[in-house]
Design a protein around this motif. Structure first.
Motif, PDB file in Angstrom:
ATOM      1  N   LYS A 170       4.471  26.702  78.955  1.00  0.00           N
ATOM      2  CA  LYS A 170       4.351  27.352  77.654  1.00  0.00           C
ATOM      3  C   LYS A 170       2.888  27.746  77.512  1.00  0.00           C
ATOM      4  O   LYS A 170       2.000  26.884  77.532  1.00  0.00           O
ATOM      5  CB  LYS A 170       4.771  26.395  76.546  1.00  0.00           C
ATOM      6  CG  LYS A 170       4.465  26.923  75.155  1.00  0.00           C
ATOM      7  CD  LYS A 170       5.309  26.222  74.118  1.00  0.00           C
ATOM      8  CE  LYS A 170       4.534  25.988  72.845  1.00  0.00           C
ATOM      9  NZ  LYS A 170       5.381  25.570  71.730  1.00  0.00           N
ATOM     10  N   LYS A 172      -0.232  29.334  75.479  1.00  0.00           N
ATOM     11  CA  LYS A 172      -0.717  29.625  74.128  1.00  0.00           C
ATOM     12  C   LYS A 172      -1.492  30.940  74.149  1.00  0.00           C
ATOM     13  O   LYS A 172      -2.468  31.073  74.897  1.00  0.00           O
ATOM     14  CB  LYS A 172      -1.637  28.492  73.650  1.00  0.00           C
ATOM     15  CG  LYS A 172      -0.926  27.151  73.487  1.00  0.00           C
ATOM     16  CD  LYS A 172      -0.043  27.162  72.268  1.00  0.00           C
ATOM     17  CE  LYS A 172       0.384  25.758  71.877  1.00  0.00           C
ATOM     18  NZ  LYS A 172       1.237  25.774  70.666  1.00  0.00           N
ATOM     19  N   ASP A 201       3.557  31.141  73.138  1.00  0.00           N
ATOM     20  CA  ASP A 201       3.430  30.768  71.729  1.00  0.00           C
ATOM     21  C   ASP A 201       2.143  31.369  71.181  1.00  0.00           C
ATOM     22  O   ASP A 201       1.055  31.008  71.618  1.00  0.00           O
ATOM     23  CB  ASP A 201       3.393  29.240  71.598  1.00  0.00           C
ATOM     24  CG  ASP A 201       3.394  28.770  70.148  1.00  0.00           C
ATOM     25  OD1 ASP A 201       3.428  29.629  69.237  1.00  0.00           O
ATOM     26  OD2 ASP A 201       3.362  27.540  69.925  1.00  0.00           O
ATOM     27  N   ASN A 203       1.221  31.178  67.961  1.00  0.00           N
ATOM     28  CA  ASN A 203       0.713  30.391  66.825  1.00  0.00           C
ATOM     29  C   ASN A 203       0.156  31.262  65.696  1.00  0.00           C
ATOM     30  O   ASN A 203      -0.975  31.055  65.239  1.00  0.00           O
ATOM     31  CB  ASN A 203      -0.369  29.400  67.279  1.00  0.00           C
ATOM     32  CG  ASN A 203       0.202  28.209  68.021  1.00  0.00           C
ATOM     33  OD1 ASN A 203      -0.006  28.065  69.218  1.00  0.00           O
ATOM     34  ND2 ASN A 203       0.947  27.350  67.323  1.00  0.00           N
ATOM     35  N   GLU A 227       7.150  32.742  70.762  1.00  0.00           N
ATOM     36  CA  GLU A 227       7.216  31.862  69.596  1.00  0.00           C
ATOM     37  C   GLU A 227       6.149  32.269  68.579  1.00  0.00           C
ATOM     38  O   GLU A 227       4.999  32.511  68.946  1.00  0.00           O
ATOM     39  CB  GLU A 227       6.966  30.430  70.092  1.00  0.00           C
ATOM     40  CG  GLU A 227       7.242  29.341  69.095  1.00  0.00           C
ATOM     41  CD  GLU A 227       6.829  27.978  69.678  1.00  0.00           C
ATOM     42  OE1 GLU A 227       6.925  27.771  70.905  1.00  0.00           O
ATOM     43  OE2 GLU A 227       6.381  27.142  68.893  1.00  0.00           O
ATOM     44  N   ASP A 252       8.204  28.916  64.446  1.00  0.00           N
ATOM     45  CA  ASP A 252       7.777  27.510  64.377  1.00  0.00           C
ATOM     46  C   ASP A 252       7.109  27.276  63.019  1.00  0.00           C
ATOM     47  O   ASP A 252       7.726  26.700  62.109  1.00  0.00           O
ATOM     48  CB  ASP A 252       6.824  27.223  65.542  1.00  0.00           C
ATOM     49  CG  ASP A 252       6.224  25.825  65.518  1.00  0.00           C
ATOM     50  OD1 ASP A 252       6.546  25.048  64.606  1.00  0.00           O
ATOM     51  OD2 ASP A 252       5.417  25.498  66.413  1.00  0.00           O
ATOM     52  N   GLU A 253       5.895  27.801  62.842  1.00  0.00           N
ATOM     53  CA  GLU A 253       5.177  27.592  61.579  1.00  0.00           C
ATOM     54  C   GLU A 253       5.955  28.127  60.379  1.00  0.00           C
ATOM     55  O   GLU A 253       5.790  27.628  59.256  1.00  0.00           O
ATOM     56  CB  GLU A 253       3.798  28.273  61.641  1.00  0.00           C
ATOM     57  CG  GLU A 253       2.754  27.538  62.504  1.00  0.00           C
ATOM     58  CD  GLU A 253       2.777  27.948  63.974  1.00  0.00           C
ATOM     59  OE1 GLU A 253       3.816  28.475  64.445  1.00  0.00           O
ATOM     60  OE2 GLU A 253       1.770  27.737  64.675  1.00  0.00           O
ATOM     61  N   ASN A 272      11.862  26.474  66.505  1.00  0.00           N
ATOM     62  CA  ASN A 272      11.208  25.310  67.094  1.00  0.00           C
ATOM     63  C   ASN A 272      11.205  24.197  66.047  1.00  0.00           C
ATOM     64  O   ASN A 272      10.627  24.337  64.972  1.00  0.00           O
ATOM     65  CB  ASN A 272       9.775  25.657  67.519  1.00  0.00           C
ATOM     66  CG  ASN A 272       9.094  24.510  68.260  1.00  0.00           C
ATOM     67  OD1 ASN A 272       9.654  23.421  68.396  1.00  0.00           O
ATOM     68  ND2 ASN A 272       7.887  24.752  68.738  1.00  0.00           N
ATOM     69  N   LYS A 274      10.230  20.358  64.902  1.00  0.00           N
ATOM     70  CA  LYS A 274       9.323  19.233  65.170  1.00  0.00           C
ATOM     71  C   LYS A 274       9.584  18.134  64.142  1.00  0.00           C
ATOM     72  O   LYS A 274       9.771  18.424  62.963  1.00  0.00           O
ATOM     73  CB  LYS A 274       7.867  19.693  65.080  1.00  0.00           C
ATOM     74  CG  LYS A 274       7.492  20.691  66.163  1.00  0.00           C
ATOM     75  CD  LYS A 274       6.112  21.256  65.945  1.00  0.00           C
ATOM     76  CE  LYS A 274       5.750  22.215  67.066  1.00  0.00           C
ATOM     77  NZ  LYS A 274       4.511  22.965  66.758  1.00  0.00           N
TER      78      LYS A 274
HETATM   79 MG   LIG Z   1       4.500  26.519  68.234  1.00  0.00          MG
END
Ligand SMILES: [Mg+2]
Length: 361
Positions: A170, A172, A201, A203, A227, A252-253, A272, A274
């Motif tokens: 993965k 970033k 990802d 982010n 992502e 995700d976020e 995603n 968590k």
């Molecule tokens: Mg993420």
């Protein structure tokens, strides 16, 4: 009588991780221990379930250890004040009472984990077995490569190889200095390990035009999915991006709980999950069910979680498509022993509950 303790501890990373928002080299996490007599009430035969709080930023705010420890104390008070009917078996009711009292999601996650661990220890079974899952269904985990120069990316792969051969990577992206640096890092990694599947990802690191360009470019690099390409305040642009992206889009976020899954389902391909973000295994299972009902793919991830929280999440991985539970593999001083790394898969032990013990215990 229930007793819950909270003990902060610091863990350090083998290799600091840089993402679009900054760098992290260490984390102050909190061990939560929940002890209740095995009759759920006044007996002497104590069972202790454990969980972990890993601080995360929500809306730019990160709660400190003192505040989080205080919230654990508040949770204990809520349970104690709920009277003689209180029971460790009532996991759903217990978590609902904490949620409605405004307890932070990472604290909920630790208490949810501890209650599930307690139950597993009570019935003397690992959670995955209690739930009827087969360990053979667990996908391999990704190993994460942080933002950096092409040379740093290759160096990171070599560092991972000291732990194990990366089964999936993965990467970033969302380098604050621009997508030209994202392309350079990904190109180098692709050339270095052409056969290893790669996901990306960002982010929240791109604007809409960068995201459209990158999704097209990354599709040519045989990346599996992207992502969180856009910041949370641009959720409204996900429809437009997805129309133009040849690659699946995961969030995700932007996606904390099951209600976010339902809200975003028409404009995404996957989520995603968590533990710290959603508030524990119970909500994680709700999110998986909601995602499946909408035909979405599911991955699970982590923050600076030790093997404790990652072993808890690993209990659910027979239900998911992608696993990103590598944070504990990057710690030099994990205080716990739990799920093993077997042929690229994070596999829970046969230990009861979440199957985690303190190192040396
Ligand atoms: Mg993420």
């Amino acid at each position: 009588m229930i007793r819950i303790t909270a003990t902060p501890f610091i863990v350090n990373k083998r290799v600091p991780l840089r993402i679009s928002r900054g760098v992290s080299a260490a984390s102050e996490n909190i061990l939560v221990e929940l002890s209740v007599p095995s009759d759920g009430n006044n007996g002497n035969d104590l069972i202790t379930g454990i969980g972990e709080i890993v601080p995360l930023s929500v809306g730019g705010v990160k709660l400190g250890a003192a505040e989080l420890v205080g919230q654990v104390g508040k949770a204990e008070t809520i349970f104690r004040n709920s009277g003689a009917q209180w029971s460790p078996f009532d996991i759903i009711a217990n978590l609902n009472s904490l949620r409605s009292a405004g307890i932070a999601s990472s604290v909920l996650a630790a208490i949810d984990t501890a209650l599930h661990d307690w139950l597993g220890k009570y019935v003397e079974m690992p959670l995955w077995q209690m739930w009827g899952f087969s360990l053979s269904m667990i996908p391999q985990t990704t190993f994460t490569i942080g933002i950096g120069t092409p040379e740093e990316g290759i160096e990171r792969i070599e560092k991972w190889r000291e732990v194990a051969e990366p089964p999936l990577l993965k990467v970033k992206l969302g380098n604050p200095e621009g997508i030209v640096h994202d392309k350079a890092l990904l190109t180098a990694i692709r050339e270095y390990l052409p056969e290893v599947p790669v996901m990306v990802d960002a982010n929240c690191g791109w604007n809409v035009s960068d995201a459209v360009e990158m999704c097209k470019w990354l599709a040519d690099q045989r990346v599996l999915y992207v992502e969180q390409p856009l910041p949370v305040n641009l959720d409204g642009a996900l429809f437009e991006l997805r129309q133009q992206s040849p690659l699946p889009i995961f969030v995700d976020e932007s996606c904390h709980t099951a209600s976010d899954v339902a809200r975003l389902a028409p404009v995404i391909d996957g989520i995603n999950i968590k533990l710290m973000k959603c508030g524990g295994l119970l909500e994680a299972r709700n999110m998986i069910a909601t995602a499946r009902a909408h035909g979405l793919a599911v991955m699970v991830g982590c923050y600076s979680d030790t093997i404790l929280a990652n072993s808890a999440m690993a209990q659910l991985t027979p239900l998911v498509d992608y696993v990103d539970l590598d944070s504990h593999l990057n710690l030099v001083d994990d205080p716990f022993y739990g799920a093993g790394l077997e042929a690229g898969r994070i596999v829970p032990t046969a230990g009861h509950g979440i199957g985690v013990v303190k190192n040396g215990a």
